[in-house]
Design a protein around this motif. Structure first.
Motif, PDB file in Angstrom:
ATOM      1  N   GLU A  60       0.837  -1.197   0.000  1.00 42.45           N
ATOM      2  CA  GLU A  60       0.000   0.000   0.000  1.00 42.45           C
ATOM      3  C   GLU A  60       0.875   1.252   0.000  1.00 42.45           C
ATOM      4  OE1 GLU A  60      -3.657   2.056   2.514  1.00 42.45           O
ATOM      5  OE2 GLU A  60      -2.380   0.552   3.471  1.00 42.45           O
ATOM      6  N   LEU A  61       1.938   1.221   0.801  1.00 43.55           N
ATOM      7  CA  LEU A  61       2.860   2.362   0.854  1.00 43.55           C
ATOM      8  C   LEU A  61       3.499   2.605  -0.504  1.00 43.55           C
ATOM      9  CD1 LEU A  61       4.286   4.468   2.636  1.00 43.55           C
ATOM     10  CD2 LEU A  61       6.031   2.751   3.123  1.00 43.55           C
ATOM     11  N   GLU A  62       3.781   1.535  -1.245  1.00 40.31           N
ATOM     12  CA  GLU A  62       4.405   1.649  -2.564  1.00 40.31           C
ATOM     13  C   GLU A  62       3.396   1.957  -3.665  1.00 40.31           C
ATOM     14  OE1 GLU A  62       6.673  -1.873  -3.270  1.00 40.31           O
ATOM     15  OE2 GLU A  62       7.980  -1.566  -1.537  1.00 40.31           O
ATOM     16  N   GLY A  63       2.120   2.027  -3.301  1.00 39.51           N
ATOM     17  CA  GLY A  63       1.109   2.387  -4.292  1.00 39.51           C
ATOM     18  C   GLY A  63       0.572   1.231  -5.109  1.00 39.51           C
ATOM     19  N   ARG A  64       0.859  -0.004  -4.720  1.00 38.37           N
ATOM     20  CA  ARG A  64       0.349  -1.153  -5.469  1.00 38.37           C
ATOM     21  C   ARG A  64      -1.065  -1.532  -5.045  1.00 38.37           C
ATOM     22  NH1 ARG A  64       3.423  -4.471  -8.220  1.00 38.37           N
ATOM     23  NH2 ARG A  64       1.417  -4.690  -9.270  1.00 38.37           N
ATOM     24  N   LEU A  65      -1.421  -1.211  -3.807  1.00 40.13           N
ATOM     25  CA  LEU A  65      -2.733  -1.562  -3.279  1.00 40.13           C
ATOM     26  C   LEU A  65      -3.413  -0.333  -2.695  1.00 40.13           C
ATOM     27  CD1 LEU A  65      -1.894  -4.866  -1.344  1.00 40.13           C
ATOM     28  CD2 LEU A  65      -2.921  -4.672  -3.615  1.00 40.13           C
ATOM     29  N   GLN A  66      -4.750  -0.398  -2.628  1.00 41.24           N
ATOM     30  CA  GLN A  66      -5.539   0.639  -1.978  1.00 41.24           C
ATOM     31  C   GLN A  66      -6.521  -0.021  -1.030  1.00 41.24           C
ATOM     32  OE1 GLN A  66      -7.498   2.924  -5.011  1.00 41.24           O
ATOM     33  NE2 GLN A  66      -5.652   4.027  -5.603  1.00 41.24           N
ATOM     34  N   ARG A  67      -6.632   0.528   0.168  1.00 41.05           N
ATOM     35  CA  ARG A  67      -7.643   0.061   1.111  1.00 41.05           C
ATOM     36  C   ARG A  67      -8.755   1.099   1.131  1.00 41.05           C
ATOM     37  NH1 ARG A  67      -4.131  -2.313   6.236  1.00 41.05           N
ATOM     38  NH2 ARG A  67      -2.824  -3.712   5.016  1.00 41.05           N
ATOM     39  N   ARG A  68      -9.963   0.660   0.781  1.00 34.76           N
ATOM     40  CA  ARG A  68     -11.084   1.580   0.639  1.00 34.76           C
ATOM     41  C   ARG A  68     -12.194   1.206   1.607  1.00 34.76           C
ATOM     42  NH1 ARG A  68     -12.559   1.499  -5.561  1.00 34.76           N
ATOM     43  NH2 ARG A  68     -13.968   3.159  -4.841  1.00 34.76           N
ATOM     44  N   ARG A  69     -12.791   2.235   2.208  1.00 35.88           N
ATOM     45  CA  ARG A  69     -13.876   2.003   3.165  1.00 35.88           C
ATOM     46  C   ARG A  69     -15.021   1.240   2.501  1.00 35.88           C
ATOM     47  NH1 ARG A  69     -12.650   7.477   3.997  1.00 35.88           N
ATOM     48  NH2 ARG A  69     -11.746   7.972   6.037  1.00 35.88           N
TER      49      ARG A  69
END
Length: 254
Positions: A60-69
């Motif tokens: 997530e920090l590297e921008g490969r994943l997103q955590r969405r509500r």
């Protein structure tokens, strides 16, 4: 989906898992696709859920994943190139020029954060003009900014009408920007640091509190003194900052 066992490696287990997961994202998942839940992923790779969470947080920090509500963890699109160089076509780089891509949202009189007060050389409890702005790319929010302007920098600003409405707040913000344009800007300097989204910024950026962000602090100098300070918070998972001042198109990642 079969079971994959990690071999013993000298690097931290979560780091090796991150590499394996990254390969899986490239070969098995599409942009926007929701990943299986943590229990399924941990079983597939034969690791503890704590190790899996460390790997997911790094991705997530590297921008490969997103955590969405309300959605879960999804595969992120390529980062967008965001130009943070001096504004082109404006009054020597002041915010709010004709070519400015930021959207003016509102204004308030408030005491600045301690770090900003030191840059402005004002007391921490002295109210200044705070102009809030936002920026989008591809329809999604990518940055939010507060521009702090002491009253001494905009002495010609008309008195506040006292109307506490959204419309008057935007008008007041634009009036502050217009007054800044009357000043001859000597130059700007910027600093960038990695941070965590505070609750208010997280809400504006559609992220969870604590999500990684890039904080760009810009100091505007007039007559060798700081006339204004902008603190912009960019989504670290979607943005790649471009500091070129040539006016060229930003370089897109991916």
């Amino acid at each position: 989906m079969g079971t994959t066992t990690l071999e013993t490696v000298p690097e931290p287990k979560y780091w090796h898992l991150k590499t394996v997961l990254s390969d899986a994202l490239d070969s098995e998942f599409a942009v926007g696709e929701i990943l299986p839940n943590e229990r399924e992923l941990a079983a597939r790779f034969g690791v503890a859920r704590a190790t899996l969470r460390q790997a997911l947080e790094q991705l997530e920090l590297e921008g490969r994943l997103q955590r969405r509500r309300g959605v879960g963890t999804t595969v992120a699109p390529p980062r967008v190139g965001v130009d943070v160089g001096p504004a082109q076509g404006g009054a020597q780089g002041w915010p709010g020029s004709a070519a400015d891509v930021w959207h003016t949202e509102g204004h308030e009189d408030t005491a600045p954060p301690a770090a900003v007060a030191r840059l402005l050389e004002t007391a921490e409890d002295t109210p200044v003009h705070a102009v809030r702005r936002s920026r989008t790319s591809g329809g999604q929010p990518v940055a939010t900014e507060v521009l702090y302007v002491p009253g001494a920098s905009v002495p010609g600003l008309p008195a506040d009408s006292g109307e506490d409405t959204e419309t008057s707040g935007v008008a007041r913000a634009r009036a502050v920007l217009r007054e800044l344009h009357r000043l001859a800007l000597d130059g700007q300097d910027r600093s960038v640091e990695l941070g965590s989204a505070r609750a208010d910024d997280a809400r504006r950026l559609d992220r969870l509190p604590g999500a990684p962000v890039l904080v760009v602090t810009t100091r505007y100098v007039v007559d060798r003194r700081t006339a204004a300070v902008g603190v912009a918070t960019f989504r670290a998972d979607t943005c790649r900052l471009n500091f070129a001042d040539t006016g060229a198109d930003p370089v897109l990642a991916g």
